[in-house]
Design a protein around this motif. Sequence first.
Motif, PDB file in Angstrom:
ATOM      1  N   GLY A 156      -9.807  34.889 -45.289  1.00 35.24           N
ATOM      2  CA  GLY A 156      -9.227  35.349 -46.549  1.00 35.24           C
ATOM      3  C   GLY A 156      -7.723  35.304 -46.459  1.00 35.24           C
ATOM      4  O   GLY A 156      -7.157  34.564 -45.660  1.00 35.24           O
ATOM      5  N   ALA A 157      -7.072  36.068 -47.275  1.00 33.21           N
ATOM      6  CA  ALA A 157      -5.613  36.021 -47.251  1.00 33.21           C
ATOM      7  C   ALA A 157      -5.096  37.432 -47.511  1.00 33.21           C
ATOM      8  O   ALA A 157      -5.222  38.286 -46.655  1.00 33.21           O
ATOM      9  CB  ALA A 157      -5.132  35.022 -48.281  1.00 33.21           C
ATOM     10  N   HIS A 167      -1.976  41.556 -45.448  1.00 33.55           N
ATOM     11  CA  HIS A 167      -2.767  40.382 -45.076  1.00 33.55           C
ATOM     12  C   HIS A 167      -4.068  40.895 -44.456  1.00 33.55           C
ATOM     13  O   HIS A 167      -4.059  41.805 -43.629  1.00 33.55           O
ATOM     14  CB  HIS A 167      -2.002  39.526 -44.063  1.00 33.55           C
ATOM     15  CG  HIS A 167      -2.654  38.207 -43.799  1.00 33.55           C
ATOM     16  ND1 HIS A 167      -3.795  38.085 -43.038  1.00 33.55           N
ATOM     17  CD2 HIS A 167      -2.337  36.960 -44.208  1.00 33.55           C
ATOM     18  CE1 HIS A 167      -4.153  36.813 -42.989  1.00 33.55           C
ATOM     19  NE2 HIS A 167      -3.290  36.111 -43.702  1.00 33.55           N
ATOM     20  N   ALA A 191     -12.710  31.347 -56.447  1.00 31.13           N
ATOM     21  CA  ALA A 191     -11.359  31.815 -56.119  1.00 31.13           C
ATOM     22  C   ALA A 191     -10.717  30.778 -55.203  1.00 31.13           C
ATOM     23  O   ALA A 191     -11.334  30.337 -54.232  1.00 31.13           O
ATOM     24  CB  ALA A 191     -11.425  33.164 -55.412  1.00 31.13           C
ATOM     25  N   TRP A 192      -9.507  30.387 -55.547  1.00 35.48           N
ATOM     26  CA  TRP A 192      -8.719  29.507 -54.679  1.00 35.48           C
ATOM     27  C   TRP A 192      -7.636  30.384 -54.051  1.00 35.48           C
ATOM     28  O   TRP A 192      -6.887  31.039 -54.757  1.00 35.48           O
ATOM     29  CB  TRP A 192      -8.073  28.395 -55.500  1.00 35.48           C
ATOM     30  CG  TRP A 192      -9.059  27.396 -56.010  1.00 35.48           C
ATOM     31  CD1 TRP A 192      -9.799  27.492 -57.138  1.00 35.48           C
ATOM     32  CD2 TRP A 192      -9.404  26.148 -55.390  1.00 35.48           C
ATOM     33  NE1 TRP A 192     -10.593  26.373 -57.280  1.00 35.48           N
ATOM     34  CE2 TRP A 192     -10.368  25.541 -56.217  1.00 35.48           C
ATOM     35  CE3 TRP A 192      -8.994  25.499 -54.229  1.00 35.48           C
ATOM     36  CZ2 TRP A 192     -10.935  24.302 -55.922  1.00 35.48           C
ATOM     37  CZ3 TRP A 192      -9.557  24.272 -53.926  1.00 35.48           C
ATOM     38  CH2 TRP A 192     -10.509  23.681 -54.760  1.00 35.48           C
ATOM     39  N   ARG A 193      -7.582  30.388 -52.716  1.00 35.20           N
ATOM     40  CA  ARG A 193      -6.662  31.301 -52.036  1.00 35.20           C
ATOM     41  C   ARG A 193      -5.727  30.502 -51.134  1.00 35.20           C
ATOM     42  O   ARG A 193      -6.148  29.549 -50.479  1.00 35.20           O
ATOM     43  CB  ARG A 193      -7.446  32.298 -51.179  1.00 35.20           C
ATOM     44  CG  ARG A 193      -8.557  32.965 -51.939  1.00 35.20           C
ATOM     45  CD  ARG A 193      -9.441  33.768 -51.022  1.00 35.20           C
ATOM     46  NE  ARG A 193      -9.074  35.167 -51.018  1.00 35.20           N
ATOM     47  CZ  ARG A 193      -9.749  36.115 -50.369  1.00 35.20           C
ATOM     48  NH1 ARG A 193     -10.794  35.801 -49.638  1.00 35.20           N
ATOM     49  NH2 ARG A 193      -9.361  37.352 -50.424  1.00 35.20           N
ATOM     50  N   HIS A 222      -0.581  36.837 -57.615  1.00 29.55           N
ATOM     51  CA  HIS A 222       0.181  36.611 -56.382  1.00 29.55           C
ATOM     52  C   HIS A 222       1.059  37.798 -56.057  1.00 29.55           C
ATOM     53  O   HIS A 222       1.492  38.527 -56.957  1.00 29.55           O
ATOM     54  CB  HIS A 222       0.997  35.310 -56.445  1.00 29.55           C
ATOM     55  CG  HIS A 222       1.949  35.220 -57.582  1.00 29.55           C
ATOM     56  ND1 HIS A 222       3.252  35.633 -57.477  1.00 29.55           N
ATOM     57  CD2 HIS A 222       1.797  34.775 -58.849  1.00 29.55           C
ATOM     58  CE1 HIS A 222       3.863  35.428 -58.632  1.00 29.55           C
ATOM     59  NE2 HIS A 222       3.004  34.922 -59.486  1.00 29.55           N
ATOM     60  N   ASN A 240       0.961  35.610 -51.065  1.00 24.92           N
ATOM     61  CA  ASN A 240      -0.471  35.365 -51.196  1.00 24.92           C
ATOM     62  C   ASN A 240      -0.761  34.948 -52.637  1.00 24.92           C
ATOM     63  O   ASN A 240      -0.327  35.604 -53.579  1.00 24.92           O
ATOM     64  CB  ASN A 240      -1.208  36.669 -50.862  1.00 24.92           C
ATOM     65  CG  ASN A 240      -2.683  36.572 -51.099  1.00 24.92           C
ATOM     66  OD1 ASN A 240      -3.353  35.757 -50.478  1.00 24.92           O
ATOM     67  ND2 ASN A 240      -3.209  37.370 -52.005  1.00 24.92           N
ATOM     68  N   VAL A 280      -3.801  33.742 -55.377  1.00 24.08           N
ATOM     69  CA  VAL A 280      -5.231  33.602 -55.688  1.00 24.08           C
ATOM     70  C   VAL A 280      -5.361  33.111 -57.120  1.00 24.08           C
ATOM     71  O   VAL A 280      -4.846  33.749 -58.041  1.00 24.08           O
ATOM     72  CB  VAL A 280      -5.986  34.953 -55.572  1.00 24.08           C
ATOM     73  CG1 VAL A 280      -7.485  34.743 -55.793  1.00 24.08           C
ATOM     74  CG2 VAL A 280      -5.746  35.611 -54.236  1.00 24.08           C
ATOM     75  N   SER A 313     -17.323  29.079 -48.088  1.00 18.97           N
ATOM     76  CA  SER A 313     -15.909  28.866 -48.386  1.00 18.97           C
ATOM     77  C   SER A 313     -15.455  27.651 -47.582  1.00 18.97           C
ATOM     78  O   SER A 313     -16.025  27.314 -46.565  1.00 18.97           O
ATOM     79  CB  SER A 313     -15.074  30.084 -48.012  1.00 18.97           C
ATOM     80  OG  SER A 313     -14.986  30.199 -46.631  1.00 18.97           O
ATOM     81  N   TRP A 319      -5.502  25.044 -49.198  1.00 22.91           N
ATOM     82  CA  TRP A 319      -6.153  26.081 -50.003  1.00 22.91           C
ATOM     83  C   TRP A 319      -7.507  26.402 -49.408  1.00 22.91           C
ATOM     84  O   TRP A 319      -8.156  25.543 -48.803  1.00 22.91           O
ATOM     85  CB  TRP A 319      -6.389  25.587 -51.434  1.00 22.91           C
ATOM     86  CG  TRP A 319      -5.162  25.513 -52.283  1.00 22.91           C
ATOM     87  CD1 TRP A 319      -4.307  24.460 -52.382  1.00 22.91           C
ATOM     88  CD2 TRP A 319      -4.674  26.526 -53.168  1.00 22.91           C
ATOM     89  NE1 TRP A 319      -3.314  24.753 -53.289  1.00 22.91           N
ATOM     90  CE2 TRP A 319      -3.515  26.012 -53.794  1.00 22.91           C
ATOM     91  CE3 TRP A 319      -5.104  27.805 -53.519  1.00 22.91           C
ATOM     92  CZ2 TRP A 319      -2.778  26.737 -54.729  1.00 22.91           C
ATOM     93  CZ3 TRP A 319      -4.379  28.528 -54.445  1.00 22.91           C
ATOM     94  CH2 TRP A 319      -3.225  28.005 -55.041  1.00 22.91           C
ATOM     95  N   TRP A 335     -13.223  29.525 -52.501  1.00 20.83           N
ATOM     96  CA  TRP A 335     -14.053  30.688 -52.205  1.00 20.83           C
ATOM     97  C   TRP A 335     -14.992  30.976 -53.384  1.00 20.83           C
ATOM     98  O   TRP A 335     -14.599  31.682 -54.324  1.00 20.83           O
ATOM     99  CB  TRP A 335     -13.101  31.884 -51.990  1.00 20.83           C
ATOM    100  CG  TRP A 335     -13.636  32.982 -51.182  1.00 20.83           C
ATOM    101  CD1 TRP A 335     -14.443  33.984 -51.615  1.00 20.83           C
ATOM    102  CD2 TRP A 335     -13.372  33.246 -49.802  1.00 20.83           C
ATOM    103  NE1 TRP A 335     -14.712  34.842 -50.602  1.00 20.83           N
ATOM    104  CE2 TRP A 335     -14.070  34.420 -49.476  1.00 20.83           C
ATOM    105  CE3 TRP A 335     -12.636  32.597 -48.809  1.00 20.83           C
ATOM    106  CZ2 TRP A 335     -14.035  34.959 -48.202  1.00 20.83           C
ATOM    107  CZ3 TRP A 335     -12.605  33.149 -47.550  1.00 20.83           C
ATOM    108  CH2 TRP A 335     -13.294  34.309 -47.252  1.00 20.83           C
TER     109      TRP A 335
END
Length: 414
Positions: A44-45, A107, A188-190, A219, A229, A231, A254, A284, A287
């Motif tokens: 994740g981020a 984070h 979700a793009w993280r 963000h 970060n 998303v 993911s 990227w 997710w």
Amino acid sequence: MTATRRHVVVAGAGIAGLTAALALARTGCRVTVLEQAPALQETGAGIQLSPNATRVLLALGLGDRLLPHVLAPQAIRVMAARSGREIVRIPLLDVPRRYGAPYWAIHRGDLQATLVAAAQAAHDVTLRLDSRVEDYAVHAKGVTVAYRHGHRLLEERALALVGADGLWSAVAARSGRQRPPRFARRVAWRALVPAAQVAEEFRAPLVHLWLGPGAHLVHYPVMAGSLVNIVGILRETRERGDPHDARHDGVPPSSELEEGPARHFARRCWCAPARALVERPARWQRWPLYHRRGPFPGGRGPVTLIGDAAHPMLPFLAQGAAMAIEDAAVLADMLHRYGDDPADALRAYEGARRHRVARVQQVSRRNGLVYALAGPAAALRDLHLRRLGGQALLARQDWLYSWQAPDLPRDVPS
Ligand SMILES: Cc1cc2nc3c(=O)[nH]c(=O)nc-3n(C[C@H](O)[C@H](O)[C@H](O)COP(=O)(O)OP(=O)(O)OC[C@H]3O[C@@H](n4cnc5c(N)ncnc54)[C@H](O)[C@@H]3O)c2cc1C
């Protein structure tokens, strides 16, 4: 109850499992955490931690360890994707006074590393990696948990088993009482980018929430402001790949990609600063999002579920980890209070959590619909938000952020 009888096995060393281990150790339990991964990696981020969650983390004595890693956003700026104008600003500076605990961005890797370090420092917590829980059997004296360590199948006997093994929980599947999660038609793009690479206004300690047709973008800075970060959440009607494979692996499908979602942020709907931001990351993570309707049904005997294993949560209220952290505190409190009767303790925990978690899931789903509105409906939404104003929007979260954690003992009883 003797120390040996109060042995609890926790399946999974995510945020739920590690927080539960620390909370349970506070109440005098001996805890074995079985984690399938051979090494705990940063997944994740960024993650936002609202006061209902930070209150628990602080009560567990993690404040000093966490403080170097957190950033306290001053406000949430809700932005109109096309015009680039601020719709409303929800103030967060007053959060510690208003709710008695801070609002943090961190984070996920820092949060997990902090929890792992605290678990390793706790006498009564054993963390076993490369240990995948596969089955369990309930008996008169508790539960025997079968797990795979390399090629070996091993067993662990305990008073209770807590399934904190995430979305594709083996404990939930084995209990047969949970329907499998369903793809939520959203992805979700993280990504994380060095703060120096984004526009100065996006480096400020603020959470930005951009609302666009069929998509939204969030963000905020993490790692003490060195990274931003990002998303982006987009609609996707069909899941790519085969989610059944993912279930066998025990992880959601993911994937890390070089090509991000930038092409979905079209010029006609998204202003230049927002597009510049989504064009920035070199890599990227994609997710897919899953959810499950209905309250979590509860376990049987000395077995229960917490976190995503119990109640997968769409991320439109930033509460999945927060609910996992709350679960952990309530679970430990109930096992403490009910002494010799783990089954009663676990049913009391499930009863205490069911309504709140269902409400959070419901509000999160509704937010997802409202965020993605288009055309006149979106214009009405923006007008409504503007008229309400930031203070009123914050006050709407009082029921969520004011949640009081149960008092856990400060010292482990001997
Ligand atoms: C895009 C996005 C943004 C988000 N933002 C936020 C936010 O801002 N704030 C917030 O509160 N929440 C947020 N969330 C939600 C949050 O990340 C999750 O709800 C939370 O991490 C769930 O933690 P968990 O410990 O229950 O599950 P997981 O993190 O999935 O951990 C489960 C663990 O169990 C292990 N495991 C799995 N199967 C087994 C097995 N059979 N045996 C042993 N171990 C096993 C896994 O390897 C893993 O380590 C977000 C989620 C997404 C997708």
